[in-house]
Write an enzyme that holds these catalytic residues in place. Structure first.
Site, mmCIF file in Angstrom:
data_model
loop_
_atom_site.group_PDB
_atom_site.id
_atom_site.type_symbol
_atom_site.label_atom_id
_atom_site.label_comp_id
_atom_site.label_asym_id
_atom_site.label_seq_id
_atom_site.Cartn_x
_atom_site.Cartn_y
_atom_site.Cartn_z
ATOM 1 N N PHE A 24 0.819 -0.950 -0.019
ATOM 2 C CA PHE A 24 -0.397 0.221 -0.245
ATOM 3 C C PHE A 24 0.872 1.265 0.196
ATOM 4 O O PHE A 24 1.589 1.387 0.971
ATOM 5 C CB PHE A 24 -1.160 0.230 1.354
ATOM 6 C CG PHE A 24 -2.640 -0.360 1.208
ATOM 7 C CD1 PHE A 24 -3.517 0.510 0.699
ATOM 8 C CD2 PHE A 24 -2.783 -1.431 0.994
ATOM 9 C CE1 PHE A 24 -4.678 -0.378 0.537
ATOM 10 C CE2 PHE A 24 -3.355 -2.505 0.756
ATOM 11 C CZ PHE A 24 -5.042 -1.713 0.463
ATOM 12 N N CYS A 30 -5.767 15.414 -0.390
ATOM 13 C CA CYS A 30 -7.067 15.338 -0.654
ATOM 14 C C CYS A 30 -7.424 16.174 -1.224
ATOM 15 O O CYS A 30 -7.696 18.036 -0.784
ATOM 16 C CB CYS A 30 -8.279 14.293 0.406
ATOM 17 S SG CYS A 30 -9.091 14.085 0.019
ATOM 18 N N CYS A 45 -15.962 16.106 1.709
ATOM 19 C CA CYS A 45 -16.574 14.443 2.311
ATOM 20 C C CYS A 45 -16.423 15.060 4.304
ATOM 21 O O CYS A 45 -14.902 15.191 4.652
ATOM 22 C CB CYS A 45 -14.499 13.914 2.271
ATOM 23 S SG CYS A 45 -14.772 11.456 2.841
ATOM 24 N N CYS A 48 -14.139 10.448 6.843
ATOM 25 C CA CYS A 48 -12.714 9.778 6.966
ATOM 26 C C CYS A 48 -12.317 9.291 7.765
ATOM 27 O O CYS A 48 -11.759 10.077 8.288
ATOM 28 C CB CYS A 48 -11.731 11.204 5.569
ATOM 29 S SG CYS A 48 -9.956 9.761 5.406
ATOM 30 N N ASP A 49 -11.515 8.095 8.395
ATOM 31 C CA ASP A 49 -10.995 7.676 8.861
ATOM 32 C C ASP A 49 -9.320 7.479 8.803
ATOM 33 O O ASP A 49 -8.915 7.210 9.384
ATOM 34 C CB ASP A 49 -11.416 6.318 9.857
ATOM 35 C CG ASP A 49 -11.914 5.307 8.427
ATOM 36 O OD1 ASP A 49 -10.858 6.328 6.848
ATOM 37 O OD2 ASP A 49 -11.712 3.968 8.263
ATOM 38 N N THR A 50 -8.892 7.847 8.048
ATOM 39 C CA THR A 50 -7.734 7.916 7.443
ATOM 40 C C THR A 50 -6.703 9.153 7.751
ATOM 41 O O THR A 50 -7.409 10.527 7.532
ATOM 42 C CB THR A 50 -7.684 7.399 6.209
ATOM 43 O OG1 THR A 50 -8.588 6.415 6.117
ATOM 44 C CG2 THR A 50 -5.305 7.549 5.876
ATOM 45 N N GLU A 118 -6.988 3.500 -5.570
ATOM 46 C CA GLU A 118 -8.506 3.837 -4.655
ATOM 47 C C GLU A 118 -8.924 5.180 -4.513
ATOM 48 O O GLU A 118 -7.677 5.907 -4.019
ATOM 49 C CB GLU A 118 -7.973 2.602 -3.241
ATOM 50 C CG GLU A 118 -8.323 1.244 -3.362
ATOM 51 C CD GLU A 118 -8.331 0.462 -1.404
ATOM 52 O OE1 GLU A 118 -7.998 1.145 -1.098
ATOM 53 O OE2 GLU A 118 -7.987 0.202 -1.827
ATOM 54 N N HIS A 211 -9.894 -5.934 7.326
ATOM 55 C CA HIS A 211 -8.763 -6.066 8.250
ATOM 56 C C HIS A 211 -8.641 -5.251 9.635
ATOM 57 O O HIS A 211 -7.554 -5.515 10.515
ATOM 58 C CB HIS A 211 -7.592 -5.083 7.648
ATOM 59 C CG HIS A 211 -8.270 -3.474 7.050
ATOM 60 N ND1 HIS A 211 -9.487 -2.711 6.193
ATOM 61 C CD2 HIS A 211 -8.317 -1.943 7.519
ATOM 62 C CE1 HIS A 211 -9.497 -1.801 6.056
ATOM 63 N NE2 HIS A 211 -8.916 -1.061 6.996
#
Length: 217
Positions: A24, A30, A45, A48-50, A118, A211
């Site tokens: 990855f 973004c 958005c 988002c959890d990132t 993605e 995951h």
């Protein structure tokens, strides 16, 4: 120059390629959210959890050209080469199509990788990508209306899966909204809503973040 938040070897956790060994590469930046909590509520958005801000993550950094980044990512691949088994790299973000270009796709192909992305689908994709996964977000216009996998986080306010059902994708997934502490979501149980929608509309399949269930980074 490419700016990478983090890069690591793991198993793909979501969608049609779930369980597949993958490198990855998470790019910084973004076009739908700055990544700062103070901006979340007014972003396009909100869930988002990132963390995609900066270059301080695992194996992160700045890379002067495609060859340098391709070499860096290739070094993370931990499995011996096998006949009929391709190396696999997933470019993600943030929004990877702010940085992923044809030069990097070609450089990864030269290293024996299949290349996946993605993306939120609001930007055009360079030629040569082997697997395109589009995850639409509310209040945006899709530039990518065909690909291999459409993965819609559900439920999103103002987003109806029926609006995407006729697009040219091979796989259609609904993924329950992850209720992380900062997320701004509608009321109700996302898992129950997603399961119910898939039962009523069998074109759509349930995608889980395996995951997280398995405790894999």
């Amino acid at each position: 120059m490419y700016s990478v938040k983090e890069a690591f070897y793991t198993l793909q956790g979501e969608g049609a390629q779930a369980g597949r060994a993958s490198v990855f590469c998470r790019f910084t930046g973004c076009n739908l959210w700055s990544g700062r909590e103070g901006d979340r509520a007014r972003s396009r958005c909100t869930f988002c959890d990132t963390d995609f801000v900066g270059i301080d993550g695992q194996n992160g950094g700045q890379f002067l050209d495609a060859a340098a980044l391709a070499a860096h990512l290739t070094a993370l691949w931990q499995a011996p080469d096998q006949a009929n088994v391709s190396r696999y790299v997933v470019f993600t973000g943030g929004e990877p199509l702010l940085q992923l270009d044809e030069a990097l796709v070609d450089a990864m192909h030269a290293q024996g990788f299949e290349v996946a992305v993605e993306t939120n689908g609001t930007l055009p994709a360079p030629a040569g990508i082997d697997w395109i996964c589009v995850s639409p977000k509310s209040d945006t216009t899709l530039r990518l209306t065909r690909g291999h996998e459409l993965k819609l986080v559900y439920p999103q306010a103002g987003v109806d899966p029926a609006n995407f059902a006729g697009l040219d994708f091979t796989h259609f997934f609904l993924q329950p909204m992850d209720l992380n502490p900062g997320a701004i979501v509608s009321d109700g149980d996302p898992m129950a809503a997603t399961v119910g929608y898939c039962l009523r509309h069998p074109q759509w399949r349930l995608s889980l973040q395996t995951h997280k269930i398995a405790g894999i980074d």
